[in-house]
Motif scaffolding. Structure first.
Motif, PDB file in Angstrom:
ATOM      1  N   THR A 102       1.007  -1.239  -0.195  1.00 54.62           N
ATOM      2  CA  THR A 102      -0.039   0.043  -0.062  1.00 54.62           C
ATOM      3  C   THR A 102       0.861   1.143  -0.104  1.00 54.62           C
ATOM      4  N   THR A 103       1.862   1.217   0.883  1.00 51.31           N
ATOM      5  CA  THR A 103       2.725   2.456   0.763  1.00 51.31           C
ATOM      6  C   THR A 103       3.384   2.836  -0.275  1.00 51.31           C
ATOM      7  N   GLU A 104       4.129   1.823  -1.029  1.00 47.36           N
ATOM      8  CA  GLU A 104       4.486   2.250  -2.108  1.00 47.36           C
ATOM      9  C   GLU A 104       3.593   2.552  -3.425  1.00 47.36           C
ATOM     10  N   SER A 182     -10.798   2.062   8.470  1.00 40.47           N
ATOM     11  CA  SER A 182      -9.527   2.786   9.327  1.00 40.47           C
ATOM     12  C   SER A 182      -9.131   1.383   9.978  1.00 40.47           C
ATOM     13  N   ASN A 183      -7.755   1.462   9.941  1.00 43.42           N
ATOM     14  CA  ASN A 183      -6.757   0.316  10.634  1.00 43.42           C
ATOM     15  C   ASN A 183      -6.850   0.556  12.302  1.00 43.42           C
ATOM     16  N   ALA A 184      -7.302   1.857  12.476  1.00 42.35           N
ATOM     17  CA  ALA A 184      -7.268   2.210  14.076  1.00 42.35           C
ATOM     18  C   ALA A 184      -8.698   2.086  14.717  1.00 42.35           C
ATOM     19  N   VAL A 207      -8.220   5.403  -3.143  1.00 37.30           N
ATOM     20  CA  VAL A 207      -8.775   4.758  -1.911  1.00 37.30           C
ATOM     21  C   VAL A 207      -7.263   3.909  -1.654  1.00 37.30           C
ATOM     22  N   ASP A 208      -7.315   4.064  -0.047  1.00 37.81           N
ATOM     23  CA  ASP A 208      -6.315   3.142   0.502  1.00 37.81           C
ATOM     24  C   ASP A 208      -6.937   1.907   0.968  1.00 37.81           C
ATOM     25  N   GLY A 209      -6.897   0.865   0.499  1.00 40.01           N
ATOM     26  CA  GLY A 209      -7.442  -0.313   0.581  1.00 40.01           C
ATOM     27  C   GLY A 209      -6.850  -1.361   1.382  1.00 40.01           C
ATOM     28  N   ALA A 210      -5.812  -0.701   2.315  1.00 37.34           N
ATOM     29  CA  ALA A 210      -5.116  -1.830   2.944  1.00 37.34           C
ATOM     30  C   ALA A 210      -5.948  -2.721   3.808  1.00 37.34           C
ATOM     31  N   GLN A 211      -7.125  -1.743   4.426  1.00 37.75           N
ATOM     32  CA  GLN A 211      -8.029  -2.694   5.182  1.00 37.75           C
ATOM     33  C   GLN A 211      -9.400  -2.847   4.650  1.00 37.75           C
ATOM     34  N   GLY A 212      -9.360  -2.788   3.545  1.00 38.29           N
ATOM     35  CA  GLY A 212     -10.500  -2.981   2.780  1.00 38.29           C
ATOM     36  C   GLY A 212     -10.630  -4.558   2.208  1.00 38.29           C
ATOM     37  N   PHE A 230      -3.521  -1.701  -1.923  1.00 39.65           N
ATOM     38  CA  PHE A 230      -3.343  -2.523  -1.049  1.00 39.65           C
ATOM     39  C   PHE A 230      -2.330  -3.249  -0.828  1.00 39.65           C
ATOM     40  N   SER A 231      -2.161  -4.218   0.290  1.00 37.38           N
ATOM     41  CA  SER A 231      -0.994  -4.986   0.561  1.00 37.38           C
ATOM     42  C   SER A 231      -1.322  -6.425   0.568  1.00 37.38           C
ATOM     43  N   GLY A 232      -0.593  -7.474   0.123  1.00 33.68           N
ATOM     44  CA  GLY A 232      -0.966  -8.750   0.100  1.00 33.68           C
ATOM     45  C   GLY A 232      -0.726  -9.204   1.730  1.00 33.68           C
ATOM     46  N   HIS A 233       0.155  -8.749   2.357  1.00 36.07           N
ATOM     47  CA  HIS A 233       0.328  -9.321   3.623  1.00 36.07           C
ATOM     48  C   HIS A 233      -0.858  -9.110   4.648  1.00 36.07           C
ATOM     49  N   LYS A 234      -1.579  -8.226   4.265  1.00 37.36           N
ATOM     50  CA  LYS A 234      -2.863  -7.914   5.273  1.00 37.36           C
ATOM     51  C   LYS A 234      -4.023  -9.035   4.882  1.00 37.36           C
ATOM     52  N   VAL A 235      -3.955  -9.542   3.617  1.00 37.46           N
ATOM     53  CA  VAL A 235      -5.034 -10.288   3.227  1.00 37.46           C
ATOM     54  C   VAL A 235      -4.558 -11.782   2.910  1.00 37.46           C
ATOM     55  N   VAL A 366      -1.722  -8.441  20.549  1.00 28.61           N
ATOM     56  CA  VAL A 366      -2.666  -7.399  20.011  1.00 28.61           C
ATOM     57  C   VAL A 366      -1.707  -6.240  19.982  1.00 28.61           C
ATOM     58  N   ARG A 367      -1.983  -5.197  19.011  1.00 27.52           N
ATOM     59  CA  ARG A 367      -1.142  -4.213  19.082  1.00 27.52           C
ATOM     60  C   ARG A 367      -1.388  -3.023  19.959  1.00 27.52           C
ATOM     61  N   THR A 368      -0.548  -2.493  20.676  1.00 24.80           N
ATOM     62  CA  THR A 368      -0.784  -1.145  21.295  1.00 24.80           C
ATOM     63  C   THR A 368       0.286   0.055  20.744  1.00 24.80           C
ATOM     64  N   GLY A 386      -5.104   0.198  22.912  1.00 27.14           N
ATOM     65  CA  GLY A 386      -4.961  -1.267  22.502  1.00 27.14           C
ATOM     66  C   GLY A 386      -5.901  -1.513  21.371  1.00 27.14           C
ATOM     67  N   ARG A 387      -5.472  -2.375  20.605  1.00 29.70           N
ATOM     68  CA  ARG A 387      -6.105  -2.741  19.310  1.00 29.70           C
ATOM     69  C   ARG A 387      -6.312  -4.224  19.168  1.00 29.70           C
ATOM     70  N   ALA A 388      -7.411  -4.955  19.120  1.00 29.17           N
ATOM     71  CA  ALA A 388      -7.549  -6.172  18.734  1.00 29.17           C
ATOM     72  C   ALA A 388      -8.090  -6.304  17.224  1.00 29.17           C
TER      73      ALA A 388
HETATM   74  N1  7TS Z   1      -3.109   2.065   5.159  1.00 28.86           N
HETATM   75  C1  7TS Z   1      -3.555   1.336   6.087  1.00 28.86           C
HETATM   76  C2  7TS Z   1      -5.135   1.631   6.274  1.00 28.86           C
HETATM   77  C3  7TS Z   1      -3.085   0.505   6.943  1.00 28.86           C
HETATM   78  O1  7TS Z   1      -3.800  -0.181   7.951  1.00 28.86           O
HETATM   79  C4  7TS Z   1      -1.717   0.217   6.722  1.00 28.86           C
HETATM   80  C5  7TS Z   1      -0.947  -0.975   7.520  1.00 28.86           C
HETATM   81  C6  7TS Z   1      -1.116   0.626   5.641  1.00 28.86           C
HETATM   82  C7  7TS Z   1      -1.894   1.655   4.681  1.00 28.86           C
HETATM   83  C8  7TS Z   1       0.396   0.504   5.185  1.00 28.86           C
HETATM   84  O2  7TS Z   1       0.347  -0.837   4.693  1.00 28.86           O
HETATM   85  P1  7TS Z   1       1.955  -1.314   4.065  1.00 28.86           P
HETATM   86  O3  7TS Z   1       1.595  -2.852   3.993  1.00 28.86           O
HETATM   87  O4  7TS Z   1       2.439  -0.633   3.214  1.00 28.86           O
HETATM   88  O5  7TS Z   1       2.757  -1.165   5.412  1.00 28.86           O
HETATM   89  N2  7TS Z   1      -1.409  -0.814   8.892  1.00 28.86           N
HETATM   90  C9  7TS Z   1      -0.535  -1.295   9.869  1.00 28.86           C
HETATM   91  C10 7TS Z   1      -1.166  -1.386  11.268  1.00 28.86           C
HETATM   92  O6  7TS Z   1      -2.540  -1.122  11.423  1.00 28.86           O
HETATM   93  N3  7TS Z   1      -0.358  -2.148  12.170  1.00 28.86           N
HETATM   94  O7  7TS Z   1       0.503  -2.207  11.387  1.00 28.86           O
HETATM   95  C11 7TS Z   1       0.765  -1.861  10.221  1.00 28.86           C
END
Ligand code: 7TS
Length: 414
Positions: A102-104, A182-184, A207-212, A230-235, A366-368, A386-388
């Protein structure tokens, strides 16, 4: 026939868990309870096995050799792209660019489309609940171009103030960049309204679809956004691979970003001509195994069923949120009506970091912290939470383990 439908509609979480070898391991003498899926997900053996097969039997460089293995690796790499296009319902494979994540993907858009199209006095809108990777690339661009970054406000429950957003739209707004979820906070943003209003204003939408992608069905043609990252490692896929989707006409018009092999048609010291899409944006040897592994991950998710996963995770979210709220002094941060399976919370009198440390002793991950969303933390007046965050393999028992763990935290720190 009905028997087939019945087996499909029953979500067999025990069977799903058996696909993930790591879930059987102990951590600190306790069975692992992995609730940090928003950071990264665990990998099913279907993905692990696919990577092993690639490196054992197919490994070679792509788009280069005429030899057998190079042709095979190229075929598998391009098959992965074709599958990802179908999975996301993009119009064309040219619109699927492989990136590191996603970042790149977001930086690519900021550095190419952004540098070519954003001028002094222009505006870019993002929301108050973005991850740093959907903030900082735009800040960098705006600083370079003397453009303004404006922030769509958020209500106390974590939902965006869409009326305020619509009032912010004006002819200077070149791009609206918002998260799918939202990731948070978990908030799922109403993308159709956001995109419709932006387009009516003549603005593009990223659209930042990292959590979509991990939690929701994504139909890019129906959504009609201009870019999706989006990122592969989150799916459930490998790290180091992700996707930038862009509408073909936009990608065609964008200058390349990184220069090197594979992104060119011909090079001379006088003049270089660039390759066609999507290769124009894939300089150098790509993450071939990663792309193939990502397709395997999406195939895995599709085999379980996106709707079934979403329904299961939602039920888990509702259950876990209700149980957590029974804990005295616990406050949920983010109570939007539409939420992905992410629960952020603070515990009165206990620093979030201490929550994480005690839970870790119980084998609970969990992540804090600020979750790479510091402006959001400031908006909600908390230093950290704290986040679950739940995935397709989590269970009610694990939510119960989290609750029991939090009672231990209270015993130790209050
Ligand atoms: N956007 C969102 C909404 C995210 O949750 C994250 C990573 C990124 C972008 C970045 O993704 P990356 O794969 O390029 O690093 N979120 C988190 C998180 O919630 N805890 O660690 C990484």
């Amino acid at each position: 026939m009905s028997a087939v439908i019945e087996t499909k509609s029953t979500y067999d979480v025990a069977a799903v868990r058996r696909d993930f070898p790591i879930l059987a391991r102990d951590v600190r003498g306790k069975r692992l309870v992995y609730l940090d899926n928003a950071a990264t997900t665990q990998k099913p053996r279907q993905v692990i096995d696919r990577l092993v097969r690639y490196y054992s039997e197919e490994n070679s460089n792509v788009h280069r050799g005429v030899h057998y293995l190079s042709e095979l690796a190229t075929l598998e790499y391009e098959n992965a792209r074709a599958y990802i296009r179908r999975f996301l319902n993009a119009r064309d494979e040219k619109e699927i660019v492989f990136t590191r994540g996603t970042t790149e993907s977001i930086n690519l858009v900021a550095q190419t489309w952004g540098r070519a199209n954003v001028r002094e006095g222009d505006e870019i809108l993002i929301s108050a609940i973005e991850h740093h990777s959907n903030i900082v690339p735009w800040q960098m661009l705006c600083a370079e171009k003397q453009a303004s970054l404006r922030i769509i406000p958020v209500f106390d429950n974590g939902e965006l103030d869409l009326d305020a957003y619509e009032r912010m739209l004006n002819p200077r707004v070149k791009l609206v960049a918002v998260g799918h979820a939202s990731n948070a906070l978990g908030t799922i943003n109403p993308l159709r309204r956001i995109i419709g209003a932006a387009h009516a204003n003549g603005s593009l939408v990223l659209v930042d679809g990292a959590q979509g992608v991990p939690h929701l069905t994504v139909d890019l043609q129906a959504l009609d956004c201009d870019f999706y990252a989006f990122s592969g490692h989150k799916v459930y896929g490998p790290t180091g691979i992700g996707v930038l989707y862009g509408k073909q006409e936009l990608l065609e018009a964008m200058p390349p970003w990184q220069g090197g092999g594979d992104m060119i048609l011909s090079v001379s010291f006088e003049k270089t001509t660039y390759n066609a899409l999507p290769y124009k944006f894939e300089a150098g040897t790509p993450n071939i195994a990663g792309a193939i592994g990502l397709a395997a991950a999406l195939q895995y998710v599709a085999s379980i069923g996106l709707d079934a996963i979403a329904a299961y995770e939602h039920e888990l979210l509702v259950y876990a949120a209700a149980r957590l709220q029974e804990i005295e002094g616990l406050r949920l941060i983010g109570t939007a009506r539409g939420k992905a399976a992410v629960i952020s919370f603070v515990l009165e009198g206990v620093h979030p970091h201490d929550i994480g440390t005690v839970l870790d002793q119980e084998g609970i991950a969990v992540r804090t912290g600020h979750h790479c969303a510091q402006p959001l933390m400031m908006r909600f007046n908390v230093p950290a939470t704290g986040r679950a965050s739940f995935g397709l393999y989590n269970t009610r028992e694990e939510a119960d383990a989290l609750v029991a763990g939090l009672h231990k935290v209270i015993e130790v720190f209050r």
